[in-house]
Design a protein around this motif. Structure first.
Motif, PDB file in Angstrom:
ATOM      1  N   SER A 169      38.815 -38.983  -2.208  1.00  0.00           N
ATOM      2  CA  SER A 169      39.970 -39.566  -1.344  1.00  0.00           C
ATOM      3  C   SER A 169      40.934 -38.518  -1.102  1.00  0.00           C
ATOM      4  O   SER A 169      42.015 -39.247  -0.469  1.00  0.00           O
ATOM      5  CB  SER A 169      40.280 -40.596  -2.125  1.00  0.00           C
ATOM      6  OG  SER A 169      39.486 -41.882  -1.649  1.00  0.00           O
ATOM      7  N   PRO A 181      31.151 -47.392  -7.769  1.00  0.00           N
ATOM      8  CA  PRO A 181      32.148 -47.266  -6.891  1.00  0.00           C
ATOM      9  C   PRO A 181      33.545 -47.471  -7.346  1.00  0.00           C
ATOM     10  O   PRO A 181      33.659 -48.557  -8.436  1.00  0.00           O
ATOM     11  CB  PRO A 181      32.195 -48.468  -5.748  1.00  0.00           C
ATOM     12  CG  PRO A 181      31.284 -49.388  -6.674  1.00  0.00           C
ATOM     13  CD  PRO A 181      30.409 -48.693  -7.777  1.00  0.00           C
ATOM     14  N   MET A 210      37.603 -43.798  -4.357  1.00  0.00           N
ATOM     15  CA  MET A 210      37.920 -44.102  -3.037  1.00  0.00           C
ATOM     16  C   MET A 210      39.135 -45.011  -3.089  1.00  0.00           C
ATOM     17  O   MET A 210      39.334 -45.907  -3.857  1.00  0.00           O
ATOM     18  CB  MET A 210      36.549 -45.052  -2.368  1.00  0.00           C
ATOM     19  CG  MET A 210      35.274 -44.405  -2.917  1.00  0.00           C
ATOM     20  SD  MET A 210      34.271 -45.148  -1.865  1.00  0.00           S
ATOM     21  CE  MET A 210      33.977 -46.826  -2.442  1.00  0.00           C
ATOM     22  N   GLU A 211      39.971 -44.308  -2.110  1.00  0.00           N
ATOM     23  CA  GLU A 211      41.132 -44.975  -1.861  1.00  0.00           C
ATOM     24  C   GLU A 211      41.045 -45.835  -0.266  1.00  0.00           C
ATOM     25  O   GLU A 211      41.138 -46.800  -0.074  1.00  0.00           O
ATOM     26  CB  GLU A 211      42.505 -43.986  -1.783  1.00  0.00           C
ATOM     27  CG  GLU A 211      43.581 -44.650  -1.441  1.00  0.00           C
ATOM     28  CD  GLU A 211      44.886 -43.793  -1.792  1.00  0.00           C
ATOM     29  OE1 GLU A 211      45.885 -44.083  -0.873  1.00  0.00           O
ATOM     30  OE2 GLU A 211      44.592 -42.922  -2.187  1.00  0.00           O
ATOM     31  N   HIS A 212      40.748 -44.738   0.658  1.00  0.00           N
ATOM     32  CA  HIS A 212      40.907 -45.094   2.030  1.00  0.00           C
ATOM     33  C   HIS A 212      39.485 -44.379   2.863  1.00  0.00           C
ATOM     34  O   HIS A 212      39.533 -44.709   3.813  1.00  0.00           O
ATOM     35  CB  HIS A 212      42.143 -44.718   2.715  1.00  0.00           C
ATOM     36  CG  HIS A 212      42.184 -43.318   2.832  1.00  0.00           C
ATOM     37  ND1 HIS A 212      41.963 -42.044   1.859  1.00  0.00           N
ATOM     38  CD2 HIS A 212      42.214 -42.243   3.899  1.00  0.00           C
ATOM     39  CE1 HIS A 212      42.009 -41.016   1.999  1.00  0.00           C
ATOM     40  NE2 HIS A 212      42.178 -40.768   3.540  1.00  0.00           N
ATOM     41  N   VAL A 242      33.056 -53.586   0.289  1.00  0.00           N
ATOM     42  CA  VAL A 242      32.684 -52.475  -0.670  1.00  0.00           C
ATOM     43  C   VAL A 242      31.757 -53.110  -1.644  1.00  0.00           C
ATOM     44  O   VAL A 242      30.399 -52.480  -1.771  1.00  0.00           O
ATOM     45  CB  VAL A 242      33.770 -51.922  -1.334  1.00  0.00           C
ATOM     46  CG1 VAL A 242      33.565 -50.640  -2.077  1.00  0.00           C
ATOM     47  CG2 VAL A 242      34.694 -51.184  -0.218  1.00  0.00           C
ATOM     48  N   PHE A 264      36.321 -45.160   2.924  1.00  0.00           N
ATOM     49  CA  PHE A 264      35.446 -46.108   3.366  1.00  0.00           C
ATOM     50  C   PHE A 264      35.689 -46.823   4.716  1.00  0.00           C
ATOM     51  O   PHE A 264      36.821 -46.915   4.942  1.00  0.00           O
ATOM     52  CB  PHE A 264      35.152 -47.331   2.332  1.00  0.00           C
ATOM     53  CG  PHE A 264      34.193 -48.342   2.723  1.00  0.00           C
ATOM     54  CD1 PHE A 264      32.810 -48.203   2.773  1.00  0.00           C
ATOM     55  CD2 PHE A 264      34.437 -49.769   3.137  1.00  0.00           C
ATOM     56  CE1 PHE A 264      31.568 -48.981   3.222  1.00  0.00           C
ATOM     57  CE2 PHE A 264      33.554 -50.711   3.811  1.00  0.00           C
ATOM     58  CZ  PHE A 264      32.158 -50.196   3.657  1.00  0.00           C
ATOM     59  N   GLN A 321      37.089 -48.632  -6.282  1.00  0.00           N
ATOM     60  CA  GLN A 321      38.047 -48.750  -5.224  1.00  0.00           C
ATOM     61  C   GLN A 321      39.526 -49.291  -5.721  1.00  0.00           C
ATOM     62  O   GLN A 321      39.308 -50.280  -6.385  1.00  0.00           O
ATOM     63  CB  GLN A 321      37.481 -49.874  -4.340  1.00  0.00           C
ATOM     64  CG  GLN A 321      38.333 -50.160  -3.096  1.00  0.00           C
ATOM     65  CD  GLN A 321      38.506 -49.064  -2.064  1.00  0.00           C
ATOM     66  OE1 GLN A 321      37.680 -48.565  -1.655  1.00  0.00           O
ATOM     67  NE2 GLN A 321      40.081 -48.928  -2.111  1.00  0.00           N
ATOM     68  N   GLN A 322      40.418 -48.481  -5.570  1.00  0.00           N
ATOM     69  CA  GLN A 322      41.718 -48.872  -6.021  1.00  0.00           C
ATOM     70  C   GLN A 322      42.208 -50.166  -5.613  1.00  0.00           C
ATOM     71  O   GLN A 322      42.101 -50.640  -4.516  1.00  0.00           O
ATOM     72  CB  GLN A 322      42.797 -47.771  -5.500  1.00  0.00           C
ATOM     73  CG  GLN A 322      42.522 -46.384  -6.279  1.00  0.00           C
ATOM     74  CD  GLN A 322      43.095 -46.431  -7.706  1.00  0.00           C
ATOM     75  OE1 GLN A 322      43.580 -47.324  -8.155  1.00  0.00           O
ATOM     76  NE2 GLN A 322      42.857 -45.058  -8.305  1.00  0.00           N
ATOM     77  N   TYR A 344      37.432 -55.953  -1.045  1.00  0.00           N
ATOM     78  CA  TYR A 344      36.086 -55.740  -1.979  1.00  0.00           C
ATOM     79  C   TYR A 344      34.945 -56.314  -1.383  1.00  0.00           C
ATOM     80  O   TYR A 344      33.951 -56.282  -1.488  1.00  0.00           O
ATOM     81  CB  TYR A 344      36.671 -56.481  -3.319  1.00  0.00           C
ATOM     82  CG  TYR A 344      37.340 -55.442  -4.302  1.00  0.00           C
ATOM     83  CD1 TYR A 344      37.784 -54.365  -3.922  1.00  0.00           C
ATOM     84  CD2 TYR A 344      37.795 -55.950  -5.402  1.00  0.00           C
ATOM     85  CE1 TYR A 344      38.381 -53.551  -4.920  1.00  0.00           C
ATOM     86  CE2 TYR A 344      38.445 -55.136  -6.372  1.00  0.00           C
ATOM     87  CZ  TYR A 344      38.866 -53.868  -5.970  1.00  0.00           C
ATOM     88  OH  TYR A 344      39.431 -52.986  -6.834  1.00  0.00           O
TER      89      TYR A 344
END
Length: 723
Positions: free
Chosen positions: A205, A278, A234-236, A325, A238, A280-281, A322
């Motif tokens: 990311s 995964p 992953m932040e952005h 993802v 996706f 995802q923050q 979410y």
């Protein structure tokens, strides 16, 4: 299968296996990574011939068989047939891949002193010094004699791991070890993991977004060393449909990971018994969202990094991202991030934090995210750097959550950041680091100690796994430089207790590159590259950082940094050039993973250019000061100017080195990553080259001024601060 199918292997006299504490010399001689727990080597060997067949009894084991087939083909040119055991008339002269659920196979192994347990994997050990092997899921046995090889696991995953070990046992025979014949030494191995989950987390990311082909190569390679969990921070990145402004785009294709690519990766990883994790923050590290004005009401501070827990829309936002993802990843885990929330309590949450306490606000947010995730039936992981500060509030967290304490500084112990979670009844995954962020070459000596001690302490406190982390803080790191740290992490989390760094280094050439015999060529290259950190730390510059490389050598700050580094730059360049020379001369010694040498060579040239920049900065300043202090001597002034700006003068040479390195870096990036973000790194090369070019112009103008007036501008005015 019947026992008669295996009886032809039983030509070696009975011998008992001994524990890992007693077979260190035998295991070291094998140079296998991770090192097996139990092994016994005997006389004899099994020679691989064109007529040798790889026999499998289950279609699920074909991937394992194909990795072995490919290894043999790459090293000898022979492509062995893969057949089912039912179709084979006999096993003599073949490599047989079987399951420990077969009673005949277990009986054969027991007759050879190899305990395989009953149908469930349970058995009574007659030696209390051995820990109970987990042969149910991931353990395996190998039995090799001069008439054949047997690899067996209770599950397909265990068998796969046994085959990966067998691949490393294939020794090349012939003059100088350079022949085309492969043989397996007669031996017996029984092995199982010390930690159930052995993982790697890759930061995708903050700059590099790997191509799908590279990600698949990464998965295959990690699986060779028994890694079974691969995470993507992953932040952005996706391809969010509900947040269309955010995903990065870079022609000729979308740079963000698409649902189709993730599905392909999930399916691909499952073939190699790797679960994708995964991350995802859902709290901090969300600047790539919050920089947009439409998210301003969700930000703790304007355009910052942290979501505010005070706005109900925050949780709507989390549900949205979410919802896109989470369903794509079928594995049991999901990582919600939640680290480094340094802005919390400084903005919208200030009053709430003052009233209830920062720790409670933080932990209650995690609890709310847990509730949002309940419909997905995932086990949630979270980074442990914040919650560990509030052990008295741990009861807020659901016991189903998994803490991931992290620390990347080499320390003698990490128990103080593990036990607050285990004492609260939470499961733990420990997270050391690969030491690759912000540096030209990973700081391996630091990373090795960090990994060794952290994983050791994790095992001591029954951590369910380890998650070795890579980061791209400045967006420049290339993953092919991190393999030594990643493979050491794989070894340390499979092996029991405190793993030996020296044993790892001595095994690495063979286990990763199949460099024959006792040659340590590539381990020595790593040590030469790593010496840069030690040398610069000795003059209080911490390490061979990108910051040091990018500093303007003609600014006062840059000149002062160069002055500090100057005493060690000779040794730094010698080490880097020895590494580069060795990589060029010995490339053919790498019979596996040869492509990773390209990034090592890039690192060597990068370090050498750093040293050259420091030396030339000093020399250029010295020449200018000499000219300035001796302006009445026209010949001396001219000679000094020539040393700086004549053909092949120092400034031209420095500029050319930077532009050549830029090209090498762009090629390295293209080997691994999508084009997105590359320009943000290349502009740094361009800027540094322009700074040098600007200094050429400054000296040329100073020369013209001298020719007309016999006066030179003051050195500091021209950017030369080192006398």
């Amino acid at each position: 299968m019947k026992i008669t199918k295996w009886i032809s292997l039983a030509c070696l006299a009975f011998f008992p296996l001994v524990s890992h504490a007693q077979v260190n010399d035998a295991v070291r001689a094998l140079k296998v990574l991770p090192a097996p727990k139990e092994a016994r080597i005997a006389e004899g060997r099994f020679v691989i011939r064109p007529s040798t067949t790889i026999l499998i009894g289950n279609a699920e084991d074909r991937t394992a068989a194909e990795t072995l087939q490919q290894e043999i083909q790459d090293r000898t040119g022979m492509k062995l047939s893969i057949n089912t055991v039912i179709a084979a008339s006999k096993t003599t002269g073949h490599i047989s891949l079987g399951r420990l659920t077969d009673s005949g196979l277990r009986s054969y192994l027991e007759s050879q002193g190899v305990k395989a347990g009953d149908e469930t994997g349970n058995h009574d050990l007659d030696r209390p010094d051995l820990e109970k092997p987990d042969l149910d899921k991931q353990g395996y046995v190998i039995r090799a004699t001069d008439s054949g090889v047997l690899v067996a696991g209770r599950t397909a995953q265990g068998l796969f791991y046994g085959v990966q070990t067998l691949r490393q046992l294939l020794r090349t025979e012939g003059p100088g070890g350079g022949g085309k014949t492969l043989a397996v030494p007669a031996l017996a191995i029984r092995d199982w993991p010390s930690m159930e989950w052995r993982g790697v987390s890759d930061d995708v990311s903050r700059g590099p977004i790997p191509t799908l082909d590279y990600l698949e190569m990464q998965i295959r390679t990690l699986a060779e060393y028994k890694i079974n969990l691969v995470g993507f921070n992953m932040e952005h990145v996706f391809d969010f449909q509900t947040q269309p402004l955010v995903p990065p785009k870079a022609p000729p294709k979308q740079a963000a990971l698409t649902p189709g690519e993730i599905k392909e990766l999930v399916d691909y990883a499952s073939k190699y018994y790797i679960t994708l994790l995964p991350e995802q923050q859902a709290f901090g590290h969300l600047h790539q969202f919050l920089k947009y004005e439409i998210y301003s009401d969700l930000a703790e501070t304007p355009h910052g990094h942290v979501l505010t827990p005070t706005n109900p829309k925050t949780y709507d936002f989390i549900r949205q991202i979410y919802g896109e993802v989470v369903p794509l990843f079928p594995g049991p885990f999901f990582h919600i991030g939640a680290d480094e929330t340094v802005e919390l309590g400084l903005g919208q949450t200030e009053a709430l934090a003052a009233r209830e306490g920062l720790g409670r606000v933080y932990l209650e947010h995690l609890q709310k995210v847990f509730e949002i995730m309940q419909p997905y039936h995932k086990q949630l992981m979270f980074w442990g750097d914040i919650a560990v500060k509030y052990p008295e509030l741990m009861t807020i967290l659901p016991k189903d959550m998994i803490a991931v304490p992290w620390d990347y500084v080499p320390k003698p112990s990490y128990e103080n950041i593990i036990t607050p979670y285990t004492n609260a009844g939470l499961r733990v995954v420990v997270a050391p680091g690969a030491g690759n962020w912000g540096v030209i070459w990973p700081n391996l000596e630091s990373a090795f100690v960090n990994i060794r001690n952290f994983v050791r302490d994790g095992q001591k406190h029954q951590a369910i796994g380890a998650l070795n982390t890579t980061w791209n803080d400045d967006g420049e790191s290339l993953l092919d430089m991190t393999w030594p740290a990643l493979i050491f992490g794989a070894a340390a989390s499979w092996q029991p207790g405190e793993s030996s760094i020296d044993d790892f280094k001595n095994s690495y050439d063979w286990a990763f590159y199949r460099n024959n015999n006792d040659d340590r060529t590539f381990a020595e290259v790593m040590e030469n590259l790593d010496r840069s950190h030690t040398l610069l730390a000795g003059v209080k510059l911490d390490n061979a950082s990108h910051e040091l490389f990018w500093s303007d050598p003609f600014s006062e700050v840059g000149a002062n940094m160069a002055a500090k580094a100057l005493p060690v730059t000779h040794d730094l360049r010698i080490s880097a050039e020895r590494a580069a020379e060795s990589l060029v001369l010995n490339r053919a010694k790498a019979h596996l993973h040869r492509g990773t040498l390209d990034d090592m060579l890039l690192a060597a040239w990068h370090l050498d250019t750093l040293g050259l920049k420091i030396q030339f900065t000093s020399e250029i300043s010295r020449f200018y000061w000499d000219a300035y202090q001796n302006q009445t001597d026209k010949i001396r002034v001219q000679n000094d100017m020539d040393e700086m700006i004549d053909i092949n003068g120092r400034l031209e040479s420095l500029r050319d080195s930077i532009t050549q390195l830029r090209k090498m870096y762009a090629e390295g990036w293209a080997r691994e990553n999508n084009p997105y973000w590359l320009d943000n790194v290349l502009v740094r090369y361009d800027n540094l080259a322009l700074e040098v070019q600007a200094r050429i112009v400054v000296v040329q103008e100073a020369q013209r001024q001298y020719e007309s007036s016999k006066n030179l501008p003051a050195p500091e005015q021209s950017g030369f601060f080192l006398k």
